[in-house]
Scaffold this motif. Structure first.
Motif, PDB file in Angstrom:
ATOM      1  N   ASP A  93      -4.456  -4.619   0.693  1.00  0.00           N
ATOM      2  CA  ASP A  93      -5.509  -3.882   0.012  1.00  0.00           C
ATOM      3  C   ASP A  93      -6.398  -3.213   1.058  1.00  0.00           C
ATOM      4  N   PRO A  94      -7.287  -2.319   0.644  1.00  0.00           N
ATOM      5  CA  PRO A  94      -8.082  -1.573   1.624  1.00  0.00           C
ATOM      6  C   PRO A  94      -8.944  -2.433   2.533  1.00  0.00           C
ATOM      7  N   ASN A  95      -9.236  -3.671   2.116  1.00  0.00           N
ATOM      8  CA  ASN A  95     -10.106  -4.534   2.918  1.00  0.00           C
ATOM      9  C   ASN A  95      -9.344  -5.513   3.809  1.00  0.00           C
ATOM     10  N   THR A  96      -8.030  -5.439   3.817  1.00  0.00           N
ATOM     11  CA  THR A  96      -7.244  -6.343   4.656  1.00  0.00           C
ATOM     12  C   THR A  96      -7.510  -6.050   6.133  1.00  0.00           C
ATOM     13  N   ASP A  97      -7.710  -7.097   6.915  1.00  0.00           N
ATOM     14  CA  ASP A  97      -7.946  -6.936   8.346  1.00  0.00           C
ATOM     15  C   ASP A  97      -6.691  -6.368   9.009  1.00  0.00           C
ATOM     16  N   LEU A  98      -6.882  -5.400   9.913  1.00  0.00           N
ATOM     17  CA  LEU A  98      -5.733  -4.764  10.563  1.00  0.00           C
ATOM     18  C   LEU A  98      -4.895  -5.735  11.375  1.00  0.00           C
ATOM     19  N   ALA A  99      -5.523  -6.766  11.929  1.00  0.00           N
ATOM     20  CA  ALA A  99      -4.759  -7.773  12.674  1.00  0.00           C
ATOM     21  C   ALA A  99      -3.764  -8.463  11.745  1.00  0.00           C
ATOM     22  N   GLU A 100      -4.176  -8.718  10.514  1.00  0.00           N
ATOM     23  CA  GLU A 100      -3.281  -9.340   9.528  1.00  0.00           C
ATOM     24  C   GLU A 100      -2.166  -8.381   9.141  1.00  0.00           C
ATOM     25  N   VAL A 101      -2.498  -7.096   9.008  1.00  0.00           N
ATOM     26  CA  VAL A 101      -1.483  -6.095   8.672  1.00  0.00           C
ATOM     27  C   VAL A 101      -0.409  -6.046   9.759  1.00  0.00           C
ATOM     28  N   ALA A 102      -0.837  -6.053  11.017  1.00  0.00           N
ATOM     29  CA  ALA A 102       0.114  -6.018  12.129  1.00  0.00           C
ATOM     30  C   ALA A 102       1.031  -7.237  12.091  1.00  0.00           C
ATOM     31  N   ASP A 103       0.468  -8.407  11.820  1.00  0.00           N
ATOM     32  CA  ASP A 103       1.276  -9.629  11.734  1.00  0.00           C
ATOM     33  C   ASP A 103       2.292  -9.537  10.601  1.00  0.00           C
ATOM     34  N   LEU A 104       1.869  -8.989   9.454  1.00  0.00           N
ATOM     35  CA  LEU A 104       2.767  -8.854   8.310  1.00  0.00           C
ATOM     36  C   LEU A 104       3.911  -7.896   8.609  1.00  0.00           C
ATOM     37  N   MET A 105       3.613  -6.800   9.305  1.00  0.00           N
ATOM     38  CA  MET A 105       4.659  -5.842   9.669  1.00  0.00           C
ATOM     39  C   MET A 105       5.713  -6.488  10.555  1.00  0.00           C
ATOM     40  N   LEU A 106       5.247  -7.252  11.535  1.00  0.00           N
ATOM     41  CA  LEU A 106       6.186  -7.913  12.442  1.00  0.00           C
ATOM     42  C   LEU A 106       6.987  -8.991  11.715  1.00  0.00           C
ATOM     43  N   GLU A 107       6.317  -9.729  10.852  1.00  0.00           N
ATOM     44  CA  GLU A 107       6.983 -10.817  10.122  1.00  0.00           C
ATOM     45  C   GLU A 107       8.084 -10.294   9.202  1.00  0.00           C
ATOM     46  N   HIS A 108       7.821  -9.155   8.539  1.00  0.00           N
ATOM     47  CA  HIS A 108       8.770  -8.623   7.562  1.00  0.00           C
ATOM     48  C   HIS A 108       9.632  -7.495   8.115  1.00  0.00           C
ATOM     49  N   GLY A 109       9.406  -7.110   9.381  1.00  0.00           N
ATOM     50  CA  GLY A 109      10.229  -6.088   9.998  1.00  0.00           C
ATOM     51  C   GLY A 109      10.088  -4.715   9.360  1.00  0.00           C
ATOM     52  N   VAL A 110       8.879  -4.355   8.950  1.00  0.00           N
ATOM     53  CA  VAL A 110       8.649  -3.042   8.333  1.00  0.00           C
ATOM     54  C   VAL A 110       7.743  -2.204   9.228  1.00  0.00           C
ATOM     55  N   ARG A 111       7.851  -0.884   9.073  1.00  0.00           N
ATOM     56  CA  ARG A 111       7.062   0.029   9.887  1.00  0.00           C
ATOM     57  C   ARG A 111       5.865   0.608   9.138  1.00  0.00           C
ATOM     58  N   SER A 112       5.845   0.418   7.829  1.00  0.00           N
ATOM     59  CA  SER A 112       4.729   0.901   7.027  1.00  0.00           C
ATOM     60  C   SER A 112       4.479  -0.061   5.873  1.00  0.00           C
ATOM     61  N   VAL A 113       3.233  -0.089   5.414  1.00  0.00           N
ATOM     62  CA  VAL A 113       2.854  -1.004   4.331  1.00  0.00           C
ATOM     63  C   VAL A 113       2.014  -0.234   3.305  1.00  0.00           C
ATOM     64  N   PRO A 114       2.405  -0.282   2.025  1.00  0.00           N
ATOM     65  CA  PRO A 114       1.588   0.358   0.995  1.00  0.00           C
ATOM     66  C   PRO A 114       0.247  -0.369   0.838  1.00  0.00           C
ATOM     67  N   VAL A 115      -0.795   0.419   0.591  1.00  0.00           N
ATOM     68  CA  VAL A 115      -2.127  -0.137   0.346  1.00  0.00           C
ATOM     69  C   VAL A 115      -2.412   0.003  -1.145  1.00  0.00           C
ATOM     70  N   VAL A 116      -2.666  -1.121  -1.798  1.00  0.00           N
ATOM     71  CA  VAL A 116      -2.824  -1.134  -3.250  1.00  0.00           C
ATOM     72  C   VAL A 116      -4.215  -1.617  -3.621  1.00  0.00           C
ATOM     73  N   HIS A 117      -4.845  -0.894  -4.543  1.00  0.00           N
ATOM     74  CA  HIS A 117      -6.156  -1.304  -5.063  1.00  0.00           C
ATOM     75  C   HIS A 117      -6.087  -1.317  -6.582  1.00  0.00           C
ATOM     76  N   GLU A 118      -6.302  -2.493  -7.151  1.00  0.00           N
ATOM     77  CA  GLU A 118      -6.250  -2.682  -8.603  1.00  0.00           C
ATOM     78  C   GLU A 118      -4.934  -2.170  -9.187  1.00  0.00           C
ATOM     79  N   GLY A 119      -3.852  -2.463  -8.486  1.00  0.00           N
ATOM     80  CA  GLY A 119      -2.518  -2.126  -8.973  1.00  0.00           C
ATOM     81  C   GLY A 119      -2.045  -0.729  -8.653  1.00  0.00           C
ATOM     82  N   ARG A 120      -2.954   0.145  -8.259  1.00  0.00           N
ATOM     83  CA  ARG A 120      -2.569   1.529  -7.986  1.00  0.00           C
ATOM     84  C   ARG A 120      -2.479   1.786  -6.485  1.00  0.00           C
ATOM     85  N   LEU A 121      -1.608   2.703  -6.118  1.00  0.00           N
ATOM     86  CA  LEU A 121      -1.439   3.045  -4.708  1.00  0.00           C
ATOM     87  C   LEU A 121      -2.688   3.748  -4.209  1.00  0.00           C
TER      88      LEU A 121
END
Length: 206
Positions: A93-121
């Motif tokens: 979501d828009p308030n997720t810490d970027l350090a957490e986003v980086a960890d999630l990308m590495l963990e799941h092997g993805v290069r981009s992550v959708p940002v969702v707020h209240e179900g919408r992109l």
């Protein structure tokens, strides 16, 4: 720093009924690795990437058939995005810490992550976005810091220096509440990697 500070909000998307060929063309033309899939209300329903669009779509080299090699049996590829898209491995979501986003990308092997707020992109954040945020020129970061800190005690309230993303702030007043507000404002600026405060008395004494 939060996702909202670096995410792209003008996102290129496709719909479930978009043809797989058109989605592949968008990836190739824009240099993306994946595209969010949304419905008519803007709700994220999936993601389609290079992997899904390439699977079973490239023809087998006919030269193998000349040598009597049996043709590989393949499943017919989907014609539209709905037939090949997958659920995103991770969203933030828009308030997720970027350090957490980086960890999630590495963990799941993805290069981009959708940002969702209240179900919408709401946007998308990529590895390139995060790399860009930590490689901004120091003078650009310093100028933005000075601009933001102008609302806390006035433009002459602080002395700022930035080196390699590390911020040193001379605090002329020593007000703990204002210092906390200033730190929150500064840490939210793209390119800031660390913040240290030095009192005016300490600076003079050194």
């Amino acid at each position: 720093m939060r996702t909202r500070d670096v995410m792209t909000t003008d996102v290129v998307v496709v719909f479930p009924e978009t043809s797989a060929r058109e989605a592949a063309h968008l990836l190739a033309e824009r240099g993306f690795t994946a595209l969010p899939v949304v419905d008519t209300a803007g709700t994220l329903v999936g993601v389609v990437s290079e992997v899904e669009l390439l699977q079973d779509r490239l023809p087998q080299d006919p030269r193998w058939l000349v040598h009597g090699e049996p043709a590989e049996v393949r499943q017919a590829p989907g014609d539209v995005v709905a037939q090949v898209m997958v659920r995103p491995a991770v969203t933030v979501d828009p308030n997720t810490d970027l350090a957490e986003v980086a960890d999630l990308m590495l963990e799941h092997g993805v290069r981009s992550v959708p940002v969702v707020h209240e179900g919408r992109l709401a946007g998308i954040v990529t590895r390139r976005d995060m790399l860009r945020s930590i490689t901004r020129a120091d003078w650009v970061v310093e100028a933005e810091i000075r601009n933001r800190l102008g609302v806390v005690g006035g433009p002459r309230r602080w002395q700022v220096a930035v080196s390699g993303g590390k911020v040193s702030i001379v605090d002329k007043m020593g007000n703990a509440t204002e210092r906390h507000v200033a730190e929150v404002l500064v840490r939210a600026i793209a390119g800031v990697t660390d913040v240290q405060f030095v009192s005016e008395q300490a600076r003079v004494g050194s």
